[in-house]
Design a protein around this motif. Structure first.
Motif, PDB file in Angstrom:
ATOM      1  N   SER A  21      54.436  43.046  44.157  1.00 53.92           N
ATOM      2  CA  SER A  21      54.753  44.270  44.887  1.00 53.92           C
ATOM      3  C   SER A  21      55.332  45.366  43.994  1.00 53.92           C
ATOM      4  CB  SER A  21      55.723  43.978  46.036  1.00 53.92           C
ATOM      5  OG  SER A  21      56.926  43.411  45.543  1.00 53.92           O
ATOM      6  N   ASP A  22      55.976  44.979  42.868  1.00 54.75           N
ATOM      7  CA  ASP A  22      56.508  45.986  41.945  1.00 54.75           C
ATOM      8  C   ASP A  22      55.497  46.346  40.859  1.00 54.75           C
ATOM      9  OD1 ASP A  22      56.542  43.675  40.480  1.00 54.75           O
ATOM     10  OD2 ASP A  22      58.674  43.747  39.965  1.00 54.75           O
ATOM     11  N   LEU A  23      54.240  45.911  41.042  1.00 52.79           N
ATOM     12  CA  LEU A  23      53.109  46.199  40.152  1.00 52.79           C
ATOM     13  C   LEU A  23      53.256  45.545  38.782  1.00 52.79           C
ATOM     14  CD1 LEU A  23      52.271  49.911  41.039  1.00 52.79           C
ATOM     15  CD2 LEU A  23      51.683  47.793  42.228  1.00 52.79           C
ATOM     16  N   THR A  24      53.946  44.410  38.733  1.00 52.39           N
ATOM     17  CA  THR A  24      53.966  43.586  37.525  1.00 52.39           C
ATOM     18  C   THR A  24      53.117  42.343  37.783  1.00 52.39           C
ATOM     19  OG1 THR A  24      55.907  42.329  38.233  1.00 52.39           O
ATOM     20  CG2 THR A  24      56.313  44.340  36.966  1.00 52.39           C
ATOM     21  N   GLY A  25      52.891  41.570  36.731  1.00 52.04           N
ATOM     22  CA  GLY A  25      52.215  40.293  36.892  1.00 52.04           C
ATOM     23  C   GLY A  25      50.741  40.392  37.214  1.00 52.04           C
ATOM     24  N   PHE A  26      50.077  41.459  36.798  1.00 53.30           N
ATOM     25  CA  PHE A  26      48.642  41.642  37.058  1.00 53.30           C
ATOM     26  C   PHE A  26      47.809  40.476  36.529  1.00 53.30           C
ATOM     27  CE2 PHE A  26      44.607  43.733  37.367  1.00 53.30           C
ATOM     28  CZ  PHE A  26      43.939  43.474  36.180  1.00 53.30           C
ATOM     29  N   GLN A  27      46.904  39.982  37.381  1.00 54.25           N
ATOM     30  CA  GLN A  27      45.944  38.963  36.970  1.00 54.25           C
ATOM     31  C   GLN A  27      44.572  39.311  37.534  1.00 54.25           C
ATOM     32  OE1 GLN A  27      47.034  34.821  37.069  1.00 54.25           O
ATOM     33  NE2 GLN A  27      49.219  35.283  37.216  1.00 54.25           N
ATOM     34  N   HIS A  28      43.555  39.166  36.699  1.00 49.95           N
ATOM     35  CA  HIS A  28      42.165  39.417  37.074  1.00 49.95           C
ATOM     36  C   HIS A  28      41.393  38.153  36.742  1.00 49.95           C
ATOM     37  CE1 HIS A  28      38.186  41.759  36.077  1.00 49.95           C
ATOM     38  NE2 HIS A  28      38.066  40.986  37.156  1.00 49.95           N
ATOM     39  N   LEU A  29      40.912  37.466  37.766  1.00 47.83           N
ATOM     40  CA  LEU A  29      40.271  36.166  37.604  1.00 47.83           C
ATOM     41  C   LEU A  29      38.876  36.166  38.213  1.00 47.83           C
ATOM     42  CD1 LEU A  29      43.319  34.015  38.819  1.00 47.83           C
ATOM     43  CD2 LEU A  29      42.764  34.617  36.452  1.00 47.83           C
ATOM     44  N   HIS A  30      38.103  35.154  37.833  1.00 52.15           N
ATOM     45  CA  HIS A  30      36.764  34.965  38.388  1.00 52.15           C
ATOM     46  C   HIS A  30      36.689  33.557  38.939  1.00 52.15           C
ATOM     47  CE1 HIS A  30      36.276  38.071  35.125  1.00 52.15           C
ATOM     48  NE2 HIS A  30      36.111  38.721  36.260  1.00 52.15           N
ATOM     49  N   PRO A  31      36.971  33.401  40.231  1.00 50.42           N
ATOM     50  CA  PRO A  31      37.071  32.069  40.836  1.00 50.42           C
ATOM     51  C   PRO A  31      35.719  31.377  40.947  1.00 50.42           C
ATOM     52  CG  PRO A  31      37.259  33.774  42.500  1.00 50.42           C
ATOM     53  CD  PRO A  31      37.229  34.482  41.179  1.00 50.42           C
ATOM     54  N   THR A  32      35.765  30.108  41.290  1.00 50.06           N
ATOM     55  CA  THR A  32      34.562  29.311  41.483  1.00 50.06           C
ATOM     56  C   THR A  32      34.382  29.034  42.974  1.00 50.06           C
ATOM     57  OG1 THR A  32      35.824  27.272  41.158  1.00 50.06           O
ATOM     58  CG2 THR A  32      34.746  28.232  39.215  1.00 50.06           C
ATOM     59  N   MET A  33      33.120  28.899  43.388  1.00 51.80           N
ATOM     60  CA  MET A  33      32.822  28.680  44.798  1.00 51.80           C
ATOM     61  C   MET A  33      32.210  27.309  45.021  1.00 51.80           C
ATOM     62  SD  MET A  33      30.349  30.831  47.423  1.00 51.80           S
ATOM     63  CE  MET A  33      28.876  29.894  46.941  1.00 51.80           C
ATOM     64  N   ALA A  34      32.698  26.589  46.036  1.00 50.79           N
ATOM     65  CA  ALA A  34      32.116  25.315  46.445  1.00 50.79           C
ATOM     66  C   ALA A  34      30.907  25.576  47.345  1.00 50.79           C
ATOM     67  CB  ALA A  34      33.158  24.479  47.183  1.00 50.79           C
ATOM     68  N   ALA A  35      30.145  24.545  47.598  1.00 50.02           N
ATOM     69  CA  ALA A  35      28.922  24.689  48.383  1.00 50.02           C
ATOM     70  C   ALA A  35      29.186  25.207  49.786  1.00 50.02           C
ATOM     71  CB  ALA A  35      28.189  23.348  48.441  1.00 50.02           C
ATOM     72  N   ASP A  36      30.377  24.939  50.330  1.00 50.89           N
ATOM     73  CA  ASP A  36      30.682  25.378  51.691  1.00 50.89           C
ATOM     74  C   ASP A  36      31.222  26.806  51.758  1.00 50.89           C
ATOM     75  OD1 ASP A  36      33.207  25.111  50.637  1.00 50.89           O
ATOM     76  OD2 ASP A  36      33.970  23.754  52.185  1.00 50.89           O
ATOM     77  N   GLY A  37      31.258  27.496  50.619  1.00 59.24           N
ATOM     78  CA  GLY A  37      31.732  28.877  50.597  1.00 59.24           C
ATOM     79  C   GLY A  37      33.205  29.047  50.312  1.00 59.24           C
ATOM     80  N   THR A  38      33.902  27.946  50.003  1.00 58.08           N
ATOM     81  CA  THR A  38      35.320  28.033  49.655  1.00 58.08           C
ATOM     82  C   THR A  38      35.476  28.402  48.185  1.00 58.08           C
ATOM     83  OG1 THR A  38      35.944  26.371  51.306  1.00 58.08           O
ATOM     84  CG2 THR A  38      37.514  26.792  49.518  1.00 58.08           C
ATOM     85  N   TRP A  39      36.188  29.487  47.952  1.00 56.84           N
ATOM     86  CA  TRP A  39      36.472  29.931  46.591  1.00 56.84           C
ATOM     87  C   TRP A  39      37.833  29.402  46.149  1.00 56.84           C
ATOM     88  CZ3 TRP A  39      33.098  32.715  43.575  1.00 56.84           C
ATOM     89  CH2 TRP A  39      32.001  33.313  44.225  1.00 56.84           C
ATOM     90  N   THR A  40      37.949  29.082  44.858  1.00 53.86           N
ATOM     91  CA  THR A  40      39.225  28.645  44.302  1.00 53.86           C
ATOM     92  C   THR A  40      39.567  29.481  43.080  1.00 53.86           C
ATOM     93  OG1 THR A  40      38.888  26.374  45.059  1.00 53.86           O
ATOM     94  CG2 THR A  40      40.549  26.727  43.347  1.00 53.86           C
ATOM     95  N   ALA A  41      40.689  30.183  43.166  1.00 54.78           N
ATOM     96  CA  ALA A  41      41.231  30.923  42.023  1.00 54.78           C
ATOM     97  C   ALA A  41      42.487  30.196  41.571  1.00 54.78           C
ATOM     98  CB  ALA A  41      41.562  32.353  42.416  1.00 54.78           C
ATOM     99  N   GLU A  42      42.748  30.212  40.284  1.00 52.73           N
ATOM    100  CA  GLU A  42      43.922  29.531  39.748  1.00 52.73           C
ATOM    101  C   GLU A  42      44.781  30.511  38.952  1.00 52.73           C
ATOM    102  OE1 GLU A  42      43.225  25.827  37.855  1.00 52.73           O
ATOM    103  OE2 GLU A  42      41.907  25.081  39.438  1.00 52.73           O
ATOM    104  N   PRO A  43      45.597  31.295  39.652  1.00 48.55           N
ATOM    105  CA  PRO A  43      46.472  32.234  38.945  1.00 48.55           C
ATOM    106  C   PRO A  43      47.426  31.492  38.015  1.00 48.55           C
ATOM    107  CG  PRO A  43      46.433  32.665  41.309  1.00 48.55           C
ATOM    108  CD  PRO A  43      45.784  31.346  41.108  1.00 48.55           C
ATOM    109  N   ALA A  44      47.735  32.116  36.893  1.00 49.92           N
ATOM    110  CA  ALA A  44      48.744  31.572  35.993  1.00 49.92           C
ATOM    111  C   ALA A  44      50.101  31.658  36.689  1.00 49.92           C
ATOM    112  CB  ALA A  44      48.761  32.350  34.679  1.00 49.92           C
ATOM    113  N   ALA A  45      51.117  31.066  36.072  1.00 51.12           N
ATOM    114  CA  ALA A  45      52.452  30.995  36.672  1.00 51.12           C
ATOM    115  C   ALA A  45      52.890  32.350  37.229  1.00 51.12           C
ATOM    116  CB  ALA A  45      53.451  30.513  35.632  1.00 51.12           C
ATOM    117  N   LEU A  46      53.281  32.353  38.493  1.00 48.12           N
ATOM    118  CA  LEU A  46      53.691  33.576  39.176  1.00 48.12           C
ATOM    119  C   LEU A  46      55.212  33.652  39.293  1.00 48.12           C
ATOM    120  CD1 LEU A  46      51.128  33.606  42.140  1.00 48.12           C
ATOM    121  CD2 LEU A  46      50.915  34.722  39.913  1.00 48.12           C
ATOM    122  N   ALA A  47      55.737  34.854  39.162  1.00 48.50           N
ATOM    123  CA  ALA A  47      57.168  35.073  39.361  1.00 48.50           C
ATOM    124  C   ALA A  47      57.458  35.168  40.857  1.00 48.50           C
ATOM    125  CB  ALA A  47      57.608  36.347  38.654  1.00 48.50           C
ATOM    126  N   ALA A  48      58.653  34.808  41.254  1.00 47.69           N
ATOM    127  CA  ALA A  48      59.047  34.883  42.662  1.00 47.69           C
ATOM    128  C   ALA A  48      58.911  36.312  43.175  1.00 47.69           C
ATOM    129  CB  ALA A  48      60.482  34.400  42.825  1.00 47.69           C
TER     130      ALA A  48
END
Length: 311
Positions: free
Chosen positions: A132-159
């Protein structure tokens, strides 16, 4: 609010030639704006995703594949649904300080999971996370399972409170060929410390590179921006293609984290991009925007961050 919905790829291609000519004239008259330099290191900033394959020499302009090149985006990406397409996720919280999967699905107007997506800038899905304070930007390209579920794995996030964005183009159905940006919020429990937004500046540094932005955007108006990349005072001319362009530029608005993608217009010709790159900028609202510029040299991805004010 409505989420971003952008024109079809065919319309973008038709508009690209005329826009490129107009930008060339505008950029000729656009001088370099001075400004103080700030270190671009932002807590938690992360590129994510494997780098794209290097484009061969002679690779043409990627403008026709850029979202929104045919006209203005009609939203800010702050809604989770538009035109019957919805971003859904069972994840409401993520654990602080460690990598954790974020799973989500895009459902269509029929309520079923969408499994057909058209590539945009070489990827079927672009996933962004911003605090919300515009820090911690991450840009990822997730993978999709056959049923349409996408999984993104952000690196460690701050509270704190985060917003996650899914940018995609359906490959079929009523939304085929249209570009969507949908988002949801997610909470990272813990003692959150808010960082002050760095003041507006035209120059920043990252990994030994100096990135300078020229141009004074006005809210709601299309405006050209020029980015110049130097190192130790010398122009950089070995930028490598990343996502079918020499630099990827994303912006988030101070206060609400509204989303804007600033579209590159510089043609790609092998591993010798730079030092100047051109962008088509249209920031929908006035105020401070935090810009994240991603570019690649020597196989390494760099992320420069700076604050730009739209009048």
């Amino acid at each position: 609010m409505t989420a971003s919905l952008r024109p079809t790829a065919r319309h973008r291609a038709l508009a690209a030639t005329g826009l490129a000519a107009a930008l060339t004239l505008a950029l000729t008259a656009c001088g370099s704006s001075g400004g103080s330099s700030h270190d671009a290191s932002t807590p938690g900033t992360h590129h994510g995703g494997a780098p794209s394959a290097t484009a061969p020499a002679g690779h043409g302009s990627s403008m026709s594949g850029m979202p929104g090149m045919g006209g203005s985006a009609t939203g800010d990406g702050l809604a989770d649904s538009v035109d019957g397409y919805r971003l859904t996720s069972p994840v409401a919280t993520l654990t602080a300080g460690r990598t954790a999967p974020y799973r989500f699905t895009i459902t269509g107007p029929d309520g079923k999971a969408v499994t057909r997506f058209a590539p945009e800038q070489t990827k079927r899905m672009h996933f962004y996370a911003i605090r919300s304070d515009l820090t911690g930007f991450q840009h990822l390209h997730p993978t999709m399972a056959a049923d349409g579920t996408w999984t993104a794995e952000p690196a460690a996030l701050a509270a704190g409170s985060w917003r996650v964005f899914a940018s995609f183009t359906p490959g079929g159905g009523s939304g085929e060929g249209k570009d969507f940006v949908l988002s949801r919020t997610v909470t990272v429990p813990g003692a959150a410390t808010t960082a002050a937004l760095p003041p507006a500046a035209h120059s920043t540094r990252v990994d030994g590179y100096t990135v300078t932005v020229s141009g004074e955007p006005m809210a709601g108006m299309a405006h050209p921006l020029t980015v110049r990349v130097t190192k130790h005072g010398e122009p950089v001319t070995d930028l490598q293609p990343y996502l079918d362009t020499y630099a990827h530029l994303t912006a988030f608005h101070r206060g609400d984290a509204a989303f804007a993608h600033l579209h590159p217009t510089t043609p790609v010709h092998g591993d010798h991009g730079g030092p100047e790159l051109s962008f088509h900028a249209e920031l929908p609202t006035a105020g401070d925007w935090r810009l994240f510029l991603q570019f690649r040299t020597g196989g390494r991805l760099h992320t420069a961050a700076l604050t730009l004010r739209a009048g």
